[in-house]
Scaffold this active site. Sequence first.
Site, mmCIF file in Angstrom:
data_model
loop_
_atom_site.group_PDB
_atom_site.id
_atom_site.type_symbol
_atom_site.label_atom_id
_atom_site.label_comp_id
_atom_site.label_asym_id
_atom_site.label_seq_id
_atom_site.Cartn_x
_atom_site.Cartn_y
_atom_site.Cartn_z
ATOM 1 N N CYS A 244 0.819 -1.204 0.000
ATOM 2 C CA CYS A 244 0.000 0.000 0.000
ATOM 3 C C CYS A 244 0.862 1.267 0.000
ATOM 4 O O CYS A 244 1.521 1.540 -0.983
ATOM 5 C CB CYS A 244 -0.970 -0.038 1.176
ATOM 6 S SG CYS A 244 -2.366 1.089 0.982
ATOM 7 N N HIS A 329 -3.986 -5.215 -0.072
ATOM 8 C CA HIS A 329 -3.680 -5.783 1.240
ATOM 9 C C HIS A 329 -3.815 -7.308 1.203
ATOM 10 O O HIS A 329 -4.921 -7.837 1.367
ATOM 11 C CB HIS A 329 -4.619 -5.210 2.302
ATOM 12 C CG HIS A 329 -4.345 -3.788 2.640
ATOM 13 N ND1 HIS A 329 -3.903 -3.393 3.879
ATOM 14 C CD2 HIS A 329 -4.440 -2.658 1.909
ATOM 15 C CE1 HIS A 329 -3.741 -2.075 3.898
ATOM 16 N NE2 HIS A 329 -4.060 -1.610 2.700
ATOM 17 N N GLU A 331 -3.019 -9.481 3.315
ATOM 18 C CA GLU A 331 -3.353 -10.077 4.616
ATOM 19 C C GLU A 331 -4.844 -10.009 4.913
ATOM 20 O O GLU A 331 -5.363 -10.748 5.747
ATOM 21 C CB GLU A 331 -2.564 -9.376 5.724
ATOM 22 C CG GLU A 331 -3.221 -8.155 6.339
ATOM 23 C CD GLU A 331 -3.368 -6.980 5.385
ATOM 24 O OE1 GLU A 331 -4.179 -6.077 5.664
ATOM 25 O OE2 GLU A 331 -2.679 -6.947 4.346
#
Length: 354
Positions: A244, A329, A331
Amino acid sequence: MKGKLILEDGSVFYGQLLSPCQAVGEVVFNTGMTGYQEILTDPSYCGQIVTLTYPLIGNYGVAAIFDQSRKSYVRGLIVSELCFHPSNWRAEGSLIDYLRSRNIPCLYNVDTRAVTRRIRAQGAMKGIIVPADAPEDAIKRLLEAPAETDVVSEVTTERIYRMPNSGPRVVVVDYGVKQNILNSLSRIGCDLTIVPATTSAEDILILDPDGVFLSNGPGDPKAVPYAIKTVRKLIGRKPIFGICLGHQLLALAMGGNTYKLKFGHRGSNHPVKDMFTGRVTITSQNHGYAVDEQSLADLDVIVTHRAVNDGTVEGLRHKTLPIFSVQYHPEAAPGPDDNTYLFKEFLALLRGGK
């Protein structure tokens, strides 16, 4: 209490205020169907008023395990229907109480479709949440207040801390890191040392890590020139993985450029194509800026991932150095863990570097 959202273009949207309060920030929208607690505690939303496009919010309550940071950084929340009676086996409380206890301004019973359409047409813009009877002079002062610039300094850790493990040593530069990112790195065995965003390259290298991770975070990457300087000095010294904001800072440090998107990518349902395999995965995203692909033409990097919806750059890899990054992202799995393989790729680079 009746309240309203006023955008800087003069648009007004009415609703109910959960508490008698006001908010000022950039108004953005998120298209995710779930994850409201993660959104509220994601430091990348610092300085923003978030509109949730999914109509019913709060129905599964809240639980401490879903918090992504030590507090909420959003300036306000705008929803259509707010659920006052949640039902879920993991719920430890209601979103109503969560918002009130943390003094998070919330405007509900709002036509969020109209708000979203306005932002899509005009772009993300400054806005305020105030009581419906707020005096005009107070509204004017709020709308004229200067915008925040370096919001990274508000969300970064104030001290160095560790998450010890038995694997490779990784320094995490915290620009507003989410807890689930730290958990993902720890899960693959990384021994983590988390440092403030202002930590110099020299101080990072003194820690003698096997690699460096550049975290997510809020705002314009160009508003943190000290971070760009640090990353530039780390290139070629250690394996680097950025997510990011870390992805954007890495591009800038390598000589690329970034620009602001009209209304950003925010949600858990954004398709991204892997340019090597041709595979498309659904990703979670939260960013208002993107890497300018034309600025990469003469650099030793290749585009590895691309957004299906608008073709923007979603991933980079250096041609010769152990450096890569993604805009989304990995995760934050919106269902399948399709993108967690990126952490394993970083682990392979760390072991190769050793």
